[in-house]
Scaffold this motif. Structure first.
Motif, PDB file in Angstrom:
ATOM      1  N   VAL A  36      53.056  87.760  45.866  1.00 46.94           N
ATOM      2  CA  VAL A  36      54.067  88.640  45.244  1.00 46.94           C
ATOM      3  C   VAL A  36      55.478  88.238  45.660  1.00 46.94           C
ATOM      4  O   VAL A  36      56.442  88.562  44.951  1.00 46.94           O
ATOM      5  N   PHE A  37      55.639  87.506  46.778  1.00 45.84           N
ATOM      6  CA  PHE A  37      56.976  87.117  47.246  1.00 45.84           C
ATOM      7  C   PHE A  37      57.349  85.699  46.809  1.00 45.84           C
ATOM      8  O   PHE A  37      58.372  85.163  47.223  1.00 45.84           O
ATOM      9  N   HIS A  38      56.523  85.056  45.963  1.00 47.09           N
ATOM     10  CA  HIS A  38      56.843  83.711  45.492  1.00 47.09           C
ATOM     11  C   HIS A  38      58.017  83.780  44.504  1.00 47.09           C
ATOM     12  O   HIS A  38      58.121  84.729  43.713  1.00 47.09           O
ATOM     13  N   PRO A  39      58.932  82.795  44.525  1.00 46.39           N
ATOM     14  CA  PRO A  39      60.088  82.821  43.603  1.00 46.39           C
ATOM     15  C   PRO A  39      59.675  82.934  42.134  1.00 46.39           C
ATOM     16  O   PRO A  39      60.349  83.610  41.341  1.00 46.39           O
ATOM     17  N   PHE A  40      58.568  82.303  41.737  1.00 45.58           N
ATOM     18  CA  PHE A  40      58.121  82.380  40.344  1.00 45.58           C
ATOM     19  C   PHE A  40      57.670  83.785  39.965  1.00 45.58           C
ATOM     20  O   PHE A  40      57.606  84.120  38.767  1.00 45.58           O
ATOM     21  N   ALA A  41      57.340  84.614  40.963  1.00 49.71           N
ATOM     22  CA  ALA A  41      56.873  85.970  40.673  1.00 49.71           C
ATOM     23  C   ALA A  41      57.991  86.842  40.102  1.00 49.71           C
ATOM     24  O   ALA A  41      57.725  87.884  39.504  1.00 49.71           O
TER      25      ALA A  41
ATOM     26  N   GLN B  50      47.111  85.713  48.445  1.00 50.42           N
ATOM     27  CA  GLN B  50      47.795  86.912  48.934  1.00 50.42           C
ATOM     28  C   GLN B  50      48.571  86.635  50.225  1.00 50.42           C
ATOM     29  O   GLN B  50      49.642  87.195  50.451  1.00 50.42           O
ATOM     30  N   SER B  51      48.031  85.713  51.029  1.00 48.96           N
ATOM     31  CA  SER B  51      48.684  85.378  52.299  1.00 48.96           C
ATOM     32  C   SER B  51      49.799  84.346  52.141  1.00 48.96           C
ATOM     33  O   SER B  51      50.411  83.942  53.138  1.00 48.96           O
ATOM     34  N   GLY B  52      50.041  83.892  50.919  1.00 50.36           N
ATOM     35  CA  GLY B  52      51.146  82.980  50.679  1.00 50.36           C
ATOM     36  C   GLY B  52      50.810  81.514  50.812  1.00 50.36           C
ATOM     37  O   GLY B  52      51.712  80.682  50.944  1.00 50.36           O
ATOM     38  N   LEU B  53      49.531  81.175  50.778  1.00 50.37           N
ATOM     39  CA  LEU B  53      49.134  79.782  50.991  1.00 50.37           C
ATOM     40  C   LEU B  53      49.166  78.939  49.729  1.00 50.37           C
ATOM     41  O   LEU B  53      49.001  77.721  49.808  1.00 50.37           O
ATOM     42  N   GLY B  54      49.356  79.553  48.556  1.00 47.92           N
ATOM     43  CA  GLY B  54      49.401  78.772  47.330  1.00 47.92           C
ATOM     44  C   GLY B  54      49.123  79.626  46.117  1.00 47.92           C
ATOM     45  O   GLY B  54      49.084  80.865  46.182  1.00 47.92           O
ATOM     46  N   ALA B  55      48.926  78.941  44.973  1.00 49.08           N
ATOM     47  CA  ALA B  55      48.626  79.596  43.701  1.00 49.08           C
ATOM     48  C   ALA B  55      47.192  79.245  43.300  1.00 49.08           C
ATOM     49  O   ALA B  55      46.567  78.341  43.865  1.00 49.08           O
ATOM     50  N   ALA B  56      46.668  79.956  42.291  1.00 50.69           N
ATOM     51  CA  ALA B  56      45.304  79.672  41.841  1.00 50.69           C
ATOM     52  C   ALA B  56      45.100  80.212  40.440  1.00 50.69           C
ATOM     53  O   ALA B  56      45.801  81.130  39.991  1.00 50.69           O
ATOM     54  N   PHE B  57      44.133  79.623  39.735  1.00 48.50           N
ATOM     55  CA  PHE B  57      43.655  80.169  38.466  1.00 48.50           C
ATOM     56  C   PHE B  57      42.324  80.866  38.727  1.00 48.50           C
ATOM     57  O   PHE B  57      41.379  80.264  39.251  1.00 48.50           O
TER      58      PHE B  57
ATOM     59  N   CYS C 205      50.450  88.211  38.765  1.00 49.25           N
ATOM     60  CA  CYS C 205      49.909  87.410  37.665  1.00 49.25           C
ATOM     61  C   CYS C 205      51.081  86.914  36.823  1.00 49.25           C
ATOM     62  O   CYS C 205      51.834  87.729  36.272  1.00 49.25           O
ATOM     63  N   THR C 206      51.253  85.608  36.763  1.00 50.87           N
ATOM     64  CA  THR C 206      52.411  85.018  36.100  1.00 50.87           C
ATOM     65  C   THR C 206      52.026  84.374  34.770  1.00 50.87           C
ATOM     66  O   THR C 206      51.229  83.416  34.758  1.00 50.87           O
ATOM     67  N   PRO C 207      52.542  84.862  33.629  1.00 53.82           N
ATOM     68  CA  PRO C 207      52.244  84.245  32.332  1.00 53.82           C
ATOM     69  C   PRO C 207      52.875  82.857  32.209  1.00 53.82           C
ATOM     70  O   PRO C 207      53.937  82.587  32.769  1.00 53.82           O
ATOM     71  N   ILE C 208      52.186  81.982  31.477  1.00 50.32           N
ATOM     72  CA  ILE C 208      52.710  80.652  31.173  1.00 50.32           C
ATOM     73  C   ILE C 208      53.142  80.667  29.713  1.00 50.32           C
ATOM     74  O   ILE C 208      52.352  81.010  28.826  1.00 50.32           O
ATOM     75  N   GLU C 209      54.401  80.316  29.464  1.00 49.35           N
ATOM     76  CA  GLU C 209      54.948  80.445  28.108  1.00 49.35           C
ATOM     77  C   GLU C 209      54.145  79.612  27.106  1.00 49.35           C
ATOM     78  O   GLU C 209      53.918  78.417  27.302  1.00 49.35           O
ATOM     79  N   GLY C 210      53.697  80.285  26.056  1.00 47.80           N
ATOM     80  CA  GLY C 210      52.990  79.607  24.978  1.00 47.80           C
ATOM     81  C   GLY C 210      51.564  79.228  25.290  1.00 47.80           C
ATOM     82  O   GLY C 210      50.926  78.525  24.501  1.00 47.80           O
ATOM     83  N   VAL C 211      51.042  79.690  26.420  1.00 47.72           N
ATOM     84  CA  VAL C 211      49.681  79.298  26.816  1.00 47.72           C
ATOM     85  C   VAL C 211      48.875  80.538  27.209  1.00 47.72           C
ATOM     86  O   VAL C 211      49.327  81.343  28.035  1.00 47.72           O
TER      87      VAL C 211
END
Length: 337
Positions: free
Chosen positions: A179-184, A243-250, A267-273
């Motif tokens: 939740v604290f990732h810049p992309f969030a 959740q612990s900030g170690l990375g992203a995942a699908f 949960c971050t949407p990917i534009e057009g996908v």
């Protein structure tokens, strides 16, 4: 041979030894003494006049004759179980057993909800959930060990003709971030942004990982360009790591409903996908279908399928389940081939 040279108990013992790898562990699993197991094997070998085990090594190894008897013995035991379940059905769902199969994700997050609803309506039916790889689950359905299954992976090609394979639901794969990732903070990200992330994934040889890679490839996302921080062996471990900030995942959206509600994952949407895969309902149309399986397919399956998607096919599968149940339950019914 006027009399069978083996008993069902001896076949059960043979199978237990093959599974457990030793006479002692087989005896423990069957709640009998090791001498009793050894005596039954000796009697069986004497009656068949062939050795069934190589006794030189530490692990009980089947001979060629042992493998042959085990192969037929498993079929015999499976038919015996099927017979018992058919007789139990005479009680009209006041008992009996429903055996449902699932691959890892569906078995962990979808099937428990479905079984919970079924148990509320039919509390006297014993329900078993077998969660394995798609391949193993498909073979269990083909062999009559499982009534029906919902899976998300690729079904072995050699089973395509013996199984009824029906598109059941669409399962969306979501990109999750801490939740604290810049992309969030962004409403959407671009596909190219994925290659800037550190990813957490399942082992590269796992079925689920291969399915996710295939689905992403269809969306023109090249997972070979991903930077993998670590590989873990479960979806729950992956969620905790993200959740612990170690990375992203699908991961499947069905696996993160609770975390999104609690606000511990983003949960971050990917534009057009929109990344989706198909979940499949499979059953063996040539095996006896219990009343419990019929009730599950008619009353529970439609509630969890993708709304207004392939309902005609789902109804068709229900008709086949009912038809096969009636055919198997009618003493004078005949079949072609």
């Amino acid at each position: 041979m006027s009399d069978l040279p083996f008993t069902l108990d001896q076949l059960r013992i043979l199978k237990a030894i093959a599974v457990e790898g030793s006479f002692k562990r087989a005896a423990d699993s069957l709640y009998v003494s090791q001498p009793a197991v050894s005596l039954q094997v000796q009697n069986l070998e004497r009656q068949l006049d062939v050795p069934l085990f190589d006794r030189g090594g530490r692990r009980a190894q089947l001979t060629e004759a042992g493998h042959l008897l085990l192969s037929y013995g498993e079929k015999i035991l499976s038919l015996c179980q099927e017979t018992c379940r058919a007789i139990e059905d005479l009680q009209n769902l006041q008992g009996g057993t429903l055996i449902v199969g699932a691959s890892q994700t569906t078995g962990t997050y979808l099937l428990p909800r479905m079984i919970g609803q079924f148990r509320q309506k039919y509390p006297d039916v014993a329900v078993q959930l077998h969660v394995h790889s798609t391949r193993r689950t498909a073979w269990s359905v083909a062999n009559g060990q499982v009534d029906l299954a919902i899976i998300g992976g690729e079904i072995p090609g050699e089973l395509a003709e013996s199984l009824e394979i029906i598109p059941y639901a669409e399962d969306e794969l979501a990109l999750i971030l801490p939740v604290f990732h810049p992309f969030a903070k962004l409403e959407t990200i671009q596909k190219e942004d994925l290659y800037k992330l550190q990813f957490i994934a399942l082992d590269s040889q796992s079925t689920i990982r291969k399915v996710i890679d295939q689905v992403l490839a269809r969306c023109e996302i090249d997972t070979r360009r991903f930077k993998f921080e670590m590989e873990l062996n479960s979806i729950e471990a992956i969620k905790n790591a993200v959740q612990s900030g170690l990375g992203a995942a699908f991961v499947s959206t069905s696996a993160i409903a609770k975390e999104l509600q609690m606000g511990v994952l983003h949960c971050t949407p990917i534009e057009g996908v929109v990344v989706k895969r198909t979940l499949w309902l499979i059953f063996n149309p040539n095996r006896y279908r219990s009343k419990a399986a019929e009730a599950f397919s008619q009353e529970i399956l439609p509630q969890f399928s993708t709304p207004e998607w392939n309902h005609d096919m789902l109804k068709s599968s229900q008709k086949k389940l009912v038809a096969n149940t009636l055919d198997a339950a009618t003493p004078n019914s005949s079949s072609e081939g």
